[in-house]
Design an enzyme around this catalytic site. Structure first.
Site, PDB file in Angstrom:
ATOM      1  N   TYR A  18       0.855  -1.194   0.000  1.00 30.93           N
ATOM      2  CA  TYR A  18       0.000   0.000   0.000  1.00 30.93           C
ATOM      3  C   TYR A  18       0.889   1.243   0.000  1.00 30.93           C
ATOM      4  CZ  TYR A  18      -4.487   2.330   0.749  1.00 30.93           C
ATOM      5  OH  TYR A  18      -5.630   3.078   0.589  1.00 30.93           O
ATOM      6  N   ARG A 140     -19.263  -9.389 -13.283  1.00 37.91           N
ATOM      7  CA  ARG A 140     -18.485 -10.447 -13.937  1.00 37.91           C
ATOM      8  C   ARG A 140     -19.382 -11.617 -14.342  1.00 37.91           C
ATOM      9  NH1 ARG A 140     -13.962 -12.219  -9.921  1.00 37.91           N
ATOM     10  NH2 ARG A 140     -15.527 -11.621  -8.394  1.00 37.91           N
ATOM     11  N   ARG A 142     -19.943 -15.176 -13.946  1.00 31.94           N
ATOM     12  CA  ARG A 142     -19.541 -16.247 -13.025  1.00 31.94           C
ATOM     13  C   ARG A 142     -20.796 -16.906 -12.475  1.00 31.94           C
ATOM     14  NH1 ARG A 142     -17.479 -13.063  -7.559  1.00 31.94           N
ATOM     15  NH2 ARG A 142     -19.323 -11.765  -7.268  1.00 31.94           N
ATOM     16  N   TYR A 209     -11.008   3.949  -8.857  1.00 33.56           N
ATOM     17  CA  TYR A 209     -10.724   3.914  -7.422  1.00 33.56           C
ATOM     18  C   TYR A 209     -10.187   2.555  -6.976  1.00 33.56           C
ATOM     19  CZ  TYR A 209     -15.249   1.502  -6.882  1.00 33.56           C
ATOM     20  OH  TYR A 209     -16.299   0.611  -6.959  1.00 33.56           O
TER      21      TYR A 209
END
Length: 297
Positions: A18, A140, A142, A209
């Protein structure tokens, strides 16, 4: 401390990847909610029994007792749901700021986002709905995508598409009565980011973001020349140390009010602190898909 979540950024801090790293040795956890246990003689605005959250958030929330200056704590309504108080700062506040800081939105406008099932994504849908702003959501392909789509629509999503459903020449033909989005949100990267840009109207903006796919954002030349799109980034921690941070506590109260009114909700799993190893494994995806893990002390 009463409760504190495990966020991806918490794991990233532990991994050392980070951008901002606490001095070690350090205690993890960046947000949470606590009850005042004791105060120093000079403290006037807080009393034992008050419900507080760290504002701005700071490292060291994954422990039973925390000692910080009174200026670091924000007193909240004692009726605030504990799990929402513990998680209100990082994800819901990110959603609120992104909706307000980049494009002036009015009722009837629309936004588009990928990663719509994330907590930020769910918050964007609900906050937008409370302001009569429509949302187009990309998820997604899935197992369970049909259930995920229904869940998002119950929260107020206007349109939900899987990535494969958008393999068409003109994605805007799928908008129906939803206006072309002026603002897009990307937390995935790669092809999912390209799909967000395809929906945007002339002069629109995409705010990134996150980058869950770890794939770069690729932008066509025509998106810049002919659509004049803007690509921006948002990092809550940077915003919190800006001059706008003084507004933060009022925004947190606003979001907690929405949660108390049932207008802002997302799934969480409260886990006893003694089971933190299991909670970490779930939060890191080692045991499949699970709700947000919130440690309860």
């Amino acid at each position: 401390m009463l409760a504190s979540p495990i966020n991806p950024s918490d794991v990233n801090r532990i991994e050392g990847v980070y951008p901002v790293r606490p001095e070690v040795p350090a205690v993890g956890g960046y947000e949470g909610v606590g009850e005042v246990y004791s105060t120093g003689a000079a403290v006037k605005d807080l009393s034992p029994g008050d419900l507080v959250i760290p504002s701005p958030p700071s490292s060291g929330m994954w422990q039973t007792y925390v000692v910080k200056d009174q200026s670091m704590w924000h007193k909240i309504d004692k009726d605030s749901p504990i799990e929402y108080a513990a998680t209100i700062t990082v994800n819901p506040l990110t959603a609120l700021r992104m909706l307000e800081d980049f494009v002036s939105m009015k009722a009837g406008d629309s936004v588009v986002q990928n990663g719509a099932t994330s907590i930020v994504g769910q918050c964007i849908i609900q906050i937008a709905k409370s302001r009569d702003i429509r949302s187009v959501n990309i998820i997604r392909d899935r197992a369970g995508s049909d259930e995920a789509s229904e869940m998002l629509k119950k929260l107020g999503a206007d349109e939900v598409f899987t990535e494969s459903q958008l393999e068409v020449k003109n994605v805007k033909s799928l908008l129906g009565n939803v206006s072309e989005p002026a603002l897009g949100f990307n937390c995935v990267g790669g092809n999912a980011a390209s799909l967000v840009m395809k929906f945007l109207r002339q002069g629109g903006a995409m705010v990134t973001y996150g980058g869950m796919s770890k794939k770069p954002i690729t932008v066509s030349t025509s998106s810049f020349i002919f659509k004049d799109l803007s690509l921006r980034g948002f990092w809550l921690q940077k915003w919190m140390v800006s001059d706008k941070a003084i507004e933060c506590r009022q925004m947190i109260d606003y979001l907690l009010d929405l949660a108390q009114e049932g207008k802002l909700k997302y799934e969480m799993e409260l886990v006893p602190f003694s089971n933190f190893k299991l909670a970490l494994d779930k939060a890191m995806g080692k045991l499949g898909s699970h709700p947000k893990q919130v440690l309860k002390f």
